[in-house]
Design an enzyme around this catalytic site. Sequence first.
Site, PDB file in Angstrom:
ATOM      1  N   ARG A  62       4.026  23.131  22.747  1.00 53.38           N
ATOM      2  CA  ARG A  62       4.949  24.251  22.946  1.00 53.38           C
ATOM      3  C   ARG A  62       4.219  25.531  23.370  1.00 53.38           C
ATOM      4  O   ARG A  62       4.679  26.245  24.244  1.00 53.38           O
ATOM      5  CB  ARG A  62       5.685  24.496  21.624  1.00 53.38           C
ATOM      6  CG  ARG A  62       6.828  25.466  21.692  1.00 53.38           C
ATOM      7  CD  ARG A  62       7.340  25.753  20.272  1.00 53.38           C
ATOM      8  NE  ARG A  62       7.648  24.549  19.543  1.00 53.38           N
ATOM      9  CZ  ARG A  62       8.856  23.986  19.455  1.00 53.38           C
ATOM     10  NH1 ARG A  62       9.878  24.540  20.063  1.00 53.38           N
ATOM     11  NH2 ARG A  62       9.035  22.888  18.754  1.00 53.38           N
ATOM     12  N   ARG A 112      17.723  21.408  22.576  1.00 53.47           N
ATOM     13  CA  ARG A 112      17.265  22.085  21.354  1.00 53.47           C
ATOM     14  C   ARG A 112      18.361  22.843  20.592  1.00 53.47           C
ATOM     15  O   ARG A 112      18.404  22.750  19.360  1.00 53.47           O
ATOM     16  CB  ARG A 112      16.080  23.008  21.660  1.00 53.47           C
ATOM     17  CG  ARG A 112      14.866  22.240  22.231  1.00 53.47           C
ATOM     18  CD  ARG A 112      13.646  23.129  22.403  1.00 53.47           C
ATOM     19  NE  ARG A 112      13.151  23.595  21.129  1.00 53.47           N
ATOM     20  CZ  ARG A 112      13.347  24.807  20.649  1.00 53.47           C
ATOM     21  NH1 ARG A 112      14.001  25.707  21.345  1.00 53.47           N
ATOM     22  NH2 ARG A 112      12.881  25.128  19.469  1.00 53.47           N
ATOM     23  N   CYS A 162      30.966  16.733  26.665  1.00 54.44           N
ATOM     24  CA  CYS A 162      32.239  16.637  25.984  1.00 54.44           C
ATOM     25  C   CYS A 162      32.045  16.458  24.474  1.00 54.44           C
ATOM     26  O   CYS A 162      32.316  15.387  23.921  1.00 54.44           O
ATOM     27  CB  CYS A 162      33.000  15.473  26.596  1.00 54.44           C
ATOM     28  SG  CYS A 162      34.737  15.608  26.341  1.00 54.44           S
ATOM     29  N   GLU A 163      31.503  17.463  23.835  1.00 49.53           N
ATOM     30  CA  GLU A 163      31.264  17.479  22.382  1.00 49.53           C
ATOM     31  C   GLU A 163      31.396  18.928  21.945  1.00 49.53           C
ATOM     32  O   GLU A 163      30.841  19.813  22.599  1.00 49.53           O
ATOM     33  CB  GLU A 163      29.827  17.040  22.050  1.00 49.53           C
ATOM     34  CG  GLU A 163      29.408  15.729  22.613  1.00 49.53           C
ATOM     35  CD  GLU A 163      29.278  14.647  21.551  1.00 49.53           C
ATOM     36  OE1 GLU A 163      29.526  14.935  20.361  1.00 49.53           O
ATOM     37  OE2 GLU A 163      28.923  13.532  21.933  1.00 49.53           O
ATOM     38  N   TYR A 222       9.985  20.991  25.424  1.00 51.86           N
ATOM     39  CA  TYR A 222      11.078  20.223  24.817  1.00 51.86           C
ATOM     40  C   TYR A 222      12.414  20.551  25.487  1.00 51.86           C
ATOM     41  O   TYR A 222      13.458  20.571  24.841  1.00 51.86           O
ATOM     42  CB  TYR A 222      11.126  20.446  23.292  1.00 51.86           C
ATOM     43  CG  TYR A 222       9.787  20.184  22.651  1.00 51.86           C
ATOM     44  CD1 TYR A 222       9.331  18.880  22.500  1.00 51.86           C
ATOM     45  CD2 TYR A 222       8.954  21.221  22.250  1.00 51.86           C
ATOM     46  CE1 TYR A 222       8.070  18.625  21.964  1.00 51.86           C
ATOM     47  CE2 TYR A 222       7.699  20.977  21.714  1.00 51.86           C
ATOM     48  CZ  TYR A 222       7.260  19.674  21.574  1.00 51.86           C
ATOM     49  OH  TYR A 222       6.030  19.423  21.062  1.00 51.86           O
TER      50      TYR A 222
END
Length: 412
Positions: free
Chosen positions: A275, A311, A340-341, A369
């Site tokens: 990262r 993330r 679609c959530e 990430y």
Amino acid sequence: MDEETLKNAAREYQTPLYVYDGDLIVSRYREFAKAVASIGSKSRVFYAVKANSSLAILDLLRREGSSVDCVSGGEIACALKVGFKPHDILFTSNSKTREEIASAVSAGVNITCGNTEELDVVSEVCAEAGESARVSFRVNPDVDAKTHPKIATGLRDTKFGVHFEGDIAFNAYKRASELEGIDVVGLHAHIGSQITDASSFVESCEKLFEFALRLKNELGMQLEFIDVGGGVGIAYKKDDKPLSPEEYAKALEPAVKAGVESLGYEPTLYFEPGRYIVGPAGVLLCSVNSVKETPSKKFVNVDAGFNTLTRPAMYDAYHRATVLGKKGESETYDIAGNVCESGDILARDRALPKVVRDDIIIFHDAGAYGMSMASEYNMRALPAEVLVKDGVTHLIRERGTQEDLYRKQKTI
Ligand SMILES: Cc1ncc(COP(=O)(O)O)c(C=O)c1O
């Protein structure tokens, strides 16, 4: 990267688009490598491929002298493809297939075992192939990394590493030292990611040196390296105060110095940043499909979702969001993904200038990430990636196509 560069990239390659600043990746790598070298012990940096596995970025880091930490046969294949030498690759998955182990052994990649059964497979593979393998163990140091629970990896109850408790780790090393074809070279711990508290790193480092001393005293073992893992955090929010590489190195220095002195020999220190190197060097650009006002909120609907940037949905992670070419904070919006959530909200309650259709939203600090976790969920093709280096914008991954979505499938 300036706004003109981002605007041009979005125009030329469309959205959603990951854009990386290659010069920043290089400077962050150099800064990290310089800081850890200042500890005074021999050191090597193994970029954690999982953070961003795009070949052009791997190649950039290879040319800077980085080695790599890989967690799958696929990552190893990518590293070999861009020219990393097998001995500059660590294979650190917690669950390796026999095939992955066999390929790693035949290539000569360093294998970090996460349990003793895995060691047995490495040994069997070596016996069958008449080869030997350079092996270390990932230990579980039972250290609280004080980070999000889903990215804490060094606690007693996590799935990672062999525990000191019950002499599991000690017996693993003892067994490894007795097996044919196993060359015990190192000791590894990685306690988690996005860590901003130096004391966790120090505690883990101290435990590694203590254990190395035990291996020396009781097994006569001298390790080539001690791998302290990755995990150095970055600033996602304006007020975040992550450790600089210099602060990180300074914090570790006393533990390393004391450890080396008590050991009576100097193992090379390995570091596995991911990262830190690439996170702040990447942005995700997405376009506004529509703006919608409900009785309780205003939503900005964009052409990316948690299949593009996982993330926020996975870790409740915060990515700074701005509107390309606009300033001010006159409205408050949720930025909704196109998956679609209902959990697919990329940013909540953000003060932004007034947003209209076709605006471009920039999600910042998305170099780590981001693309490496992207998927084709909801049958949306993978985004494209570009790398800006020395003022030139290079397309490093073409946008996925609809054909990609069904190319490997068949009906019956
Ligand atoms: C074994 C190992 N090393 C290094 C890293 C890189 O961590 P970071 O990106 O936080 O530096 C990870 C990430 O999960 C990891 O699992």
